[in-house]
Design a protein around this motif. Structure first.
Motif, PDB file in Angstrom:
ATOM      1  N   ARG A 130       0.769  -1.122   0.014  1.00 60.59           N
ATOM      2  CA  ARG A 130      -0.040   0.010  -0.109  1.00 60.59           C
ATOM      3  C   ARG A 130       0.746   1.297   0.045  1.00 60.59           C
ATOM      4  NH1 ARG A 130      -3.003  -3.652   3.173  1.00 60.59           N
ATOM      5  NH2 ARG A 130      -1.953  -2.877   5.195  1.00 60.59           N
ATOM      6  N   HIS A 131       2.066   1.311   0.568  1.00 58.14           N
ATOM      7  CA  HIS A 131       2.921   2.458   0.653  1.00 58.14           C
ATOM      8  C   HIS A 131       3.558   2.543  -0.604  1.00 58.14           C
ATOM      9  CE1 HIS A 131       5.855   5.021   2.471  1.00 58.14           C
ATOM     10  NE2 HIS A 131       6.824   4.312   1.653  1.00 58.14           N
ATOM     11  N   ALA A 132       4.008   1.546  -1.496  1.00 55.12           N
ATOM     12  CA  ALA A 132       4.656   1.582  -2.638  1.00 55.12           C
ATOM     13  C   ALA A 132       3.765   2.340  -3.838  1.00 55.12           C
ATOM     14  CB  ALA A 132       5.318   0.238  -3.075  1.00 55.12           C
ATOM     15  N   ALA A 133       4.580   2.779  -4.884  1.00 49.71           N
ATOM     16  CA  ALA A 133       4.026   3.363  -6.178  1.00 49.71           C
ATOM     17  C   ALA A 133       4.474   2.693  -7.192  1.00 49.71           C
ATOM     18  CB  ALA A 133       4.182   4.914  -6.212  1.00 49.71           C
ATOM     19  N   ILE A 134       3.490   2.213  -8.055  1.00 49.94           N
ATOM     20  CA  ILE A 134       4.107   1.417  -9.211  1.00 49.94           C
ATOM     21  C   ILE A 134       3.355   1.784 -10.446  1.00 49.94           C
ATOM     22  CG2 ILE A 134       3.940  -0.873 -10.147  1.00 49.94           C
ATOM     23  CD1 ILE A 134       3.324  -2.045  -7.406  1.00 49.94           C
ATOM     24  N   GLU A 135       4.172   2.085 -11.597  1.00 49.01           N
ATOM     25  CA  GLU A 135       4.031   2.735 -12.724  1.00 49.01           C
ATOM     26  C   GLU A 135       4.693   1.911 -13.881  1.00 49.01           C
ATOM     27  OE1 GLU A 135       5.077   6.747 -12.551  1.00 49.01           O
ATOM     28  OE2 GLU A 135       3.113   7.238 -11.563  1.00 49.01           O
ATOM     29  N   PRO A 136       4.011   1.427 -15.004  1.00 48.36           N
ATOM     30  CA  PRO A 136       2.582   1.872 -15.216  1.00 48.36           C
ATOM     31  C   PRO A 136       1.703   1.075 -14.791  1.00 48.36           C
ATOM     32  CG  PRO A 136       3.678   1.453 -17.272  1.00 48.36           C
ATOM     33  CD  PRO A 136       4.864   1.129 -16.261  1.00 48.36           C
ATOM     34  N   ILE A 137       0.500   1.461 -14.316  1.00 47.27           N
ATOM     35  CA  ILE A 137      -0.539   0.301 -14.186  1.00 47.27           C
ATOM     36  C   ILE A 137      -1.786   1.064 -14.391  1.00 47.27           C
ATOM     37  CG2 ILE A 137       0.718  -1.203 -12.435  1.00 47.27           C
ATOM     38  CD1 ILE A 137      -0.822   0.422 -10.298  1.00 47.27           C
ATOM     39  N   ALA A 138      -2.944   0.085 -14.641  1.00 51.02           N
ATOM     40  CA  ALA A 138      -3.996   0.810 -14.959  1.00 51.02           C
ATOM     41  C   ALA A 138      -5.228   0.835 -13.642  1.00 51.02           C
ATOM     42  CB  ALA A 138      -4.823  -0.220 -15.890  1.00 51.02           C
ATOM     43  N   ASN A 139      -5.169  -0.227 -12.852  1.00 55.56           N
ATOM     44  CA  ASN A 139      -5.923  -0.130 -11.752  1.00 55.56           C
ATOM     45  C   ASN A 139      -5.391  -1.058 -10.564  1.00 55.56           C
ATOM     46  OD1 ASN A 139      -6.284  -3.146 -12.217  1.00 55.56           O
ATOM     47  ND2 ASN A 139      -7.594  -2.412 -13.959  1.00 55.56           N
ATOM     48  N   ALA A 140      -6.057  -1.089  -9.401  1.00 57.28           N
ATOM     49  CA  ALA A 140      -5.392  -1.755  -8.160  1.00 57.28           C
ATOM     50  C   ALA A 140      -5.291  -3.074  -8.298  1.00 57.28           C
ATOM     51  CB  ALA A 140      -6.573  -1.593  -6.964  1.00 57.28           C
ATOM     52  N   VAL A 141      -5.921  -4.049  -9.136  1.00 63.43           N
ATOM     53  CA  VAL A 141      -5.826  -5.214  -9.532  1.00 63.43           C
ATOM     54  C   VAL A 141      -4.498  -5.693 -10.016  1.00 63.43           C
ATOM     55  CG1 VAL A 141      -6.397  -7.378 -10.786  1.00 63.43           C
ATOM     56  CG2 VAL A 141      -8.187  -5.813  -9.471  1.00 63.43           C
ATOM     57  N   GLU A 142      -3.975  -4.763 -11.123  1.00 64.58           N
ATOM     58  CA  GLU A 142      -2.753  -4.662 -11.538  1.00 64.58           C
ATOM     59  C   GLU A 142      -1.536  -4.416 -10.837  1.00 64.58           C
ATOM     60  OE1 GLU A 142      -1.690  -2.830 -15.181  1.00 64.58           O
ATOM     61  OE2 GLU A 142      -3.105  -3.778 -16.268  1.00 64.58           O
ATOM     62  N   LYS A 143      -1.935  -3.547  -9.748  1.00 62.25           N
ATOM     63  CA  LYS A 143      -0.909  -3.114  -8.762  1.00 62.25           C
ATOM     64  C   LYS A 143      -0.748  -4.467  -7.930  1.00 62.25           C
ATOM     65  CE  LYS A 143       0.437   0.023  -5.170  1.00 62.25           C
ATOM     66  NZ  LYS A 143       0.203   1.160  -4.172  1.00 62.25           N
ATOM     67  N   GLU A 144      -1.563  -5.047  -7.553  1.00 64.41           N
ATOM     68  CA  GLU A 144      -1.402  -6.161  -6.387  1.00 64.41           C
ATOM     69  C   GLU A 144      -0.763  -7.220  -7.296  1.00 64.41           C
ATOM     70  OE1 GLU A 144      -4.345  -9.272  -4.015  1.00 64.41           O
ATOM     71  OE2 GLU A 144      -5.325  -7.396  -4.661  1.00 64.41           O
ATOM     72  N   LYS A 145      -1.009  -7.306  -8.420  1.00 64.07           N
ATOM     73  CA  LYS A 145      -0.260  -8.383  -9.453  1.00 64.07           C
ATOM     74  C   LYS A 145       1.235  -8.180  -9.665  1.00 64.07           C
ATOM     75  CE  LYS A 145       0.320  -9.688 -14.182  1.00 64.07           C
ATOM     76  NZ  LYS A 145       0.075  -9.135 -15.563  1.00 64.07           N
ATOM     77  N   TRP A 146       1.554  -7.077  -9.737  1.00 67.84           N
ATOM     78  CA  TRP A 146       2.791  -6.483  -9.943  1.00 67.84           C
ATOM     79  C   TRP A 146       3.542  -6.405  -8.833  1.00 67.84           C
ATOM     80  CZ3 TRP A 146       5.424  -7.547 -14.144  1.00 67.84           C
ATOM     81  CH2 TRP A 146       5.076  -7.695 -15.308  1.00 67.84           C
TER      82      TRP A 146
END
Length: 261
Positions: A130-146
């Motif tokens: 939750r603290h990290a920032a990830i780019e490029p992603i489209a949504n929360a599901v992608e963030k969790e996956k990556w």
């Protein structure tokens, strides 16, 4: 009359002193020390161990976080190009994540600390995610996956780890001592690493203590690293001569082996 005034002045002072004394005894006592806190990377270095120990109040749960400063990390996504070649097709950038992150707790994190406290002190993979920032992603599901892929990669590299129930606790003379021995991965680069010990009661952090582990290059490794950084041409020349020398040596061995037949 003078005696009454003196008592009226002294009484509030005594009350304040008593309150301060009570505050001092109510706070949790916590100390932290990282033994083997100076690790040298020499020619034969292949990792090390670090133990963390200290004193805390009896009945207190502990969380020990060993981490490098937060920074930038990246993962390469591979994919087929033209239906034939596997190549890097995208780079996922991770911000506010440490290169090394190790969490140890007396019990399972979710059983001893609230989610808000996890997020506040960034303890545990979910809080780090939750603290990290990830780019490029489209949504929360992608963030969790990556982020899950990022954790897998870091754990395989021995740079991320979590344990629970491995902190040794002993009570003596009204105090609780703790101790844990951890493996230090050789993959961790030179730098300063922070060891933070959190004392936890009723789901909240009540005290924390900090220590440090310093990792630095030494001897031949330090000389070669400095040469590569400050004298690239000389470093390149030495690398070529070393490769030629190694090739000559191998050739000599094979020639001698061939003559024996």
């Amino acid at each position: 009359m003078k005696a009454v005034i003196s008592v009226n002045i002294i009484k509030p002072i005594l009350i304040v002193i008593s309150m301060l004394a009570c505050i001092g005894t109510a706070s949790a006592e916590l100390t932290a020390k990282a033994n083997h806190d100076h690790i040298n990377i020499d020619f034969f270095y292949h990792g090390s161990t670090v133990s963390v120990s200290g004193i805390t109040d009896p009945g207190t749960d502990l969380i020990i976080k060993i981490a490098s400063p937060e920074g930038h990390e990246a993962l390469k996504e591979k994919g087929k190009v033209g239906g034939i070649l596997w190549m890097n097709v995208e780079t996922m950038n991770f911000e506010y994540v440490p290169n090394l992150y190790s969490i140890h707790s007396t019990r399972k994190l979710e059983d001893l600390i609230s989610r808000d406290e996890m997020d506040k002190y960034v303890v545990g993979y979910p809080a780090l995610g939750r603290h990290a920032a990830i780019e490029p992603i489209a949504n929360a599901v992608e963030k969790e996956k990556w982020f899950s892929e990022f954790i897998k990669y870091k754990e395989q590299s021995k740079l991320y780890s979590t344990t629970d129930g491995k902190i040794e606790l002993k009570e003596k003379d009204g105090k609780q001592s703790y101790y844990i021995l951890t493996q230090w991965p050789y993959q961790a680069p030179p730098g300063d690493y922070i060891v933070t010990v959190y004392a936890v009661k009723d789901g909240k952090v009540v005290d924390q203590a900090v220590s440090k582990v310093q990792v630095e290059q030494a001897g031949v490794v330090k000389t070669l690293a400095g040469m590569a950084k400050n004298s690239a041409a000389l470093y390149g020349l030495l690398s070529i001569l070393s490769a030629l020398g190694a090739g000559f040596g191998v050739g000599l061995v094979f020639r001698q082996g061939g003559g024996a037949h």
